[in-house]
Design an enzyme around this catalytic site. Structure first.
Site, PDB file in Angstrom:
ATOM      1  CB  VAL A 163      66.018 -46.394  -6.549  1.00 39.09           C
ATOM      2  CG1 VAL A 163      65.666 -46.560  -5.239  1.00 39.09           C
ATOM      3  CG2 VAL A 163      65.608 -45.292  -7.352  1.00 39.09           C
ATOM      4  CE1 TYR A 187      56.497 -37.868 -12.709  1.00 42.15           C
ATOM      5  CE2 TYR A 187      54.252 -37.350 -13.048  1.00 42.15           C
ATOM      6  CZ  TYR A 187      55.221 -37.753 -12.341  1.00 42.15           C
ATOM      7  OH  TYR A 187      54.995 -37.920 -10.777  1.00 42.15           O
TER       8      TYR A 187
HETATM    9  N1  LIG Z   1      53.784 -34.095  -6.287  1.00 41.01           N
HETATM   10  C1  LIG Z   1      52.854 -34.482  -6.749  1.00 41.01           C
HETATM   11  O1  LIG Z   1      52.001 -33.720  -7.014  1.00 41.01           O
HETATM   12  C2  LIG Z   1      52.641 -35.982  -7.091  1.00 41.01           C
HETATM   13  C3  LIG Z   1      51.406 -36.232  -7.854  1.00 41.01           C
HETATM   14  C4  LIG Z   1      51.001 -37.669  -8.318  1.00 41.01           C
HETATM   15  C5  LIG Z   1      52.108 -38.615  -8.074  1.00 41.01           C
HETATM   16  N2  LIG Z   1      53.211 -38.083  -7.276  1.00 41.01           N
HETATM   17  C6  LIG Z   1      54.130 -39.361  -7.014  1.00 41.01           C
HETATM   18  O2  LIG Z   1      54.564 -39.248  -5.504  1.00 41.01           O
HETATM   19  C7  LIG Z   1      55.820 -39.849  -5.419  1.00 41.01           C
HETATM   20  C8  LIG Z   1      56.318 -38.880  -4.583  1.00 41.01           C
HETATM   21  O3  LIG Z   1      56.656 -37.704  -5.141  1.00 41.01           O
HETATM   22  P1  LIG Z   1      57.067 -36.302  -4.525  1.00 41.01           P
HETATM   23  O4  LIG Z   1      55.799 -35.279  -4.700  1.00 41.01           O
HETATM   24  O5  LIG Z   1      57.253 -36.754  -3.057  1.00 41.01           O
HETATM   25  O6  LIG Z   1      58.261 -36.083  -5.088  1.00 41.01           O
HETATM   26  P2  LIG Z   1      59.811 -35.636  -4.800  1.00 41.01           P
HETATM   27  O7  LIG Z   1      59.623 -34.343  -3.400  1.00 41.01           O
HETATM   28  O8  LIG Z   1      60.271 -35.162  -6.027  1.00 41.01           O
HETATM   29  O9  LIG Z   1      60.448 -36.796  -3.986  1.00 41.01           O
HETATM   30  C9  LIG Z   1      60.970 -37.623  -5.022  1.00 41.01           C
HETATM   31  C10 LIG Z   1      62.227 -38.189  -4.073  1.00 41.01           C
HETATM   32  O10 LIG Z   1      62.737 -39.135  -5.132  1.00 41.01           O
HETATM   33  C11 LIG Z   1      64.143 -39.069  -4.924  1.00 41.01           C
HETATM   34  N3  LIG Z   1      65.042 -39.471  -6.061  1.00 41.01           N
HETATM   35  C12 LIG Z   1      64.808 -39.304  -7.355  1.00 41.01           C
HETATM   36  N4  LIG Z   1      65.999 -40.120  -8.085  1.00 41.01           N
HETATM   37  C13 LIG Z   1      66.353 -41.032  -6.984  1.00 41.01           C
HETATM   38  C14 LIG Z   1      67.413 -41.919  -7.392  1.00 41.01           C
HETATM   39  N5  LIG Z   1      67.831 -42.304  -8.449  1.00 41.01           N
HETATM   40  N6  LIG Z   1      67.476 -42.776  -6.163  1.00 41.01           N
HETATM   41  C15 LIG Z   1      66.663 -42.428  -4.884  1.00 41.01           C
HETATM   42  N7  LIG Z   1      65.885 -41.637  -4.927  1.00 41.01           N
HETATM   43  C16 LIG Z   1      65.810 -40.753  -5.890  1.00 41.01           C
HETATM   44  C17 LIG Z   1      64.402 -37.507  -5.012  1.00 41.01           C
HETATM   45  O11 LIG Z   1      65.612 -37.256  -4.330  1.00 41.01           O
HETATM   46  P3  LIG Z   1      66.378 -35.519  -4.978  1.00 41.01           P
HETATM   47  O12 LIG Z   1      65.436 -34.513  -4.276  1.00 41.01           O
HETATM   48  O13 LIG Z   1      67.573 -35.800  -4.267  1.00 41.01           O
HETATM   49  O14 LIG Z   1      66.285 -35.672  -6.387  1.00 41.01           O
HETATM   50  C18 LIG Z   1      63.177 -37.338  -3.952  1.00 41.01           C
HETATM   51  O15 LIG Z   1      63.683 -37.156  -2.630  1.00 41.01           O
HETATM   52  C19 LIG Z   1      56.272 -40.119  -6.914  1.00 41.01           C
HETATM   53  O16 LIG Z   1      56.237 -41.528  -7.107  1.00 41.01           O
HETATM   54  C20 LIG Z   1      55.537 -39.087  -7.739  1.00 41.01           C
HETATM   55  O17 LIG Z   1      55.564 -39.652  -9.054  1.00 41.01           O
HETATM   56  C21 LIG Z   1      53.580 -36.958  -6.986  1.00 41.01           C
END
Ligand SMILES: NC(=O)c1ccc[n+]([C@@H]2O[C@H](COP(=O)([O-])OP(=O)(O)OC[C@H]3O[C@@H](n4cnc5c(N)ncnc54)[C@H](OP(=O)(O)O)[C@@H]3O)[C@@H](O)[C@H]2O)c1
Length: 278
Positions: A33, A119
């Protein structure tokens, strides 16, 4: 659907498919992205775009804020601009870390953003960038996520409970443990009711501490919840500050006609087998 291989992304793709929607899930290997041209080429044909791509390494972001900004803010603008250009509905996922964590009552959707970590700053910038590029966007904040398809607090605790006699877990951070499958349902609900543009909070109802949540996890893993001992954040200093209070209110969700996620404890009971067995 971008960021499709992440913990939340996987459940959003699954929920959309289960709802009978034709869904194209693009992981980082298929769509980076941060590449504006690749994003512009990938989005046409979509009616709805869900952006789950993010730099989520909270502590690493302290030393790599520019890289986190590139994904969480600049790339969010890429996705939002591309969605607007083709008239697709955009859902952008954000976080409780945009708040300062010092409140005593649940954060409203309209409360001012005061991130305390790198972050959080990059995610706040991502919200602004998304709104600037796509006024019709839905910004969905969530928090304290756990799910079957990624590393998360319950899996860490369950694994540690099998290896140690006791676990020390912080009691002075309060939030809403939230199952990724439930966030996926809220996202689908918002799109289904054609919710007005703006910010929504998709977290479980109620509130708890990491300590109390760890007790529930240990119990679900078949161990004695008494093995979990309370400690404080001062004993667990990490590079990025954690919000002490991360409880989000759900008024706008209710106003839009979408049911908020039920109480965290009830949802954990439902989620535990699939999360801990994954
Ligand atoms: N986890 C939590 O507790 C939490 C809490 C509040 C909000 N959120 C939000 O929820 C959303 C999803 O988070 P999640 O927990 O599912 O995190 P996650 O498992 O780390 O998923 C994020 C995904 O984004 C991908 N990504 C990173 N850089 C990218 C790029 N340049 N192009 C395309 N894809 C890319 C990552 O790929 P790679 O694995 O290959 O790096 C990963 O698959 C995020 O917006 C996060 O801020 C999460």
């Amino acid at each position: 659907m971008v960021g499709a291989n992440g913990m939340l992304g996987r459940d959003v793709v699954a929920a959309l498919a289960a709802a009978g929607e034709r869904v194209r899930g693009l992981g980082r290997d298929e769509l980076d992205v941060t590449d504006p041209r690749a994003v512009r080429d990938a989005i046409p044909g979509a009616d709805v775009v869900v952006n789950c791509a993010a730099w989520t390494a909270v502590d690493d972001a302290e030393d790599h804020e520019a890289q986190a900004f590139a994904v969480n803010a600049l790339a969010a603008a890429n996705v939002a601009g591309a969605a607007r250009a083709v008239g697709a509905r955009l859902v952008h996922v954000s976080t409780d870390y945009v708040f300062d964590g010092v409140a005593r009552t649940p954060y409203a959707e309209s409360d001012p953003l005061r991130p305390a970590s790198a972050y959080g700053r990059t995610k706040a910038a991502g919200e602004w960038a998304t709104r600037a590029e796509c006024a019709e966007a839905l910004v969905v904040r969530t928090a304290w996520l756990y799910g079957a398809h990624g590393g998360c607090f319950p899996k860490t605790i369950a694994r540690a409970a099998g290896e140690r006699d006791h676990l020390d877990v912080v009691q002075d951070q309060v939030g809403q443990p939230t199952w990724t499958a439930d966030v996926a349902d809220v996202i689908i609900g918002l799109v289904t009711v054609s919710a007005p543009p703006g910010t929504y909070h998709a977290t479980a109802s109620g509130r708890t501490s990491w300590f109390e949540f760890a007790q529930e996890v240990v119990a679900a893993a078949g161990r004695d919840r008494g093995m979990v001992r309370p400690t404080t954040s001062t004993a667990f200093v990490r590079p990025a500050p954690r919000p002490a209070f991360s409880v989000l209110g759900h008024d706008r969700l209710v106003a839009a006609g979408v049911d908020p996620i039920a109480d965290w404890r009830e949802r954990w009971q439902v989620a535990a087998p699939s999360v801990l067995d994954s």
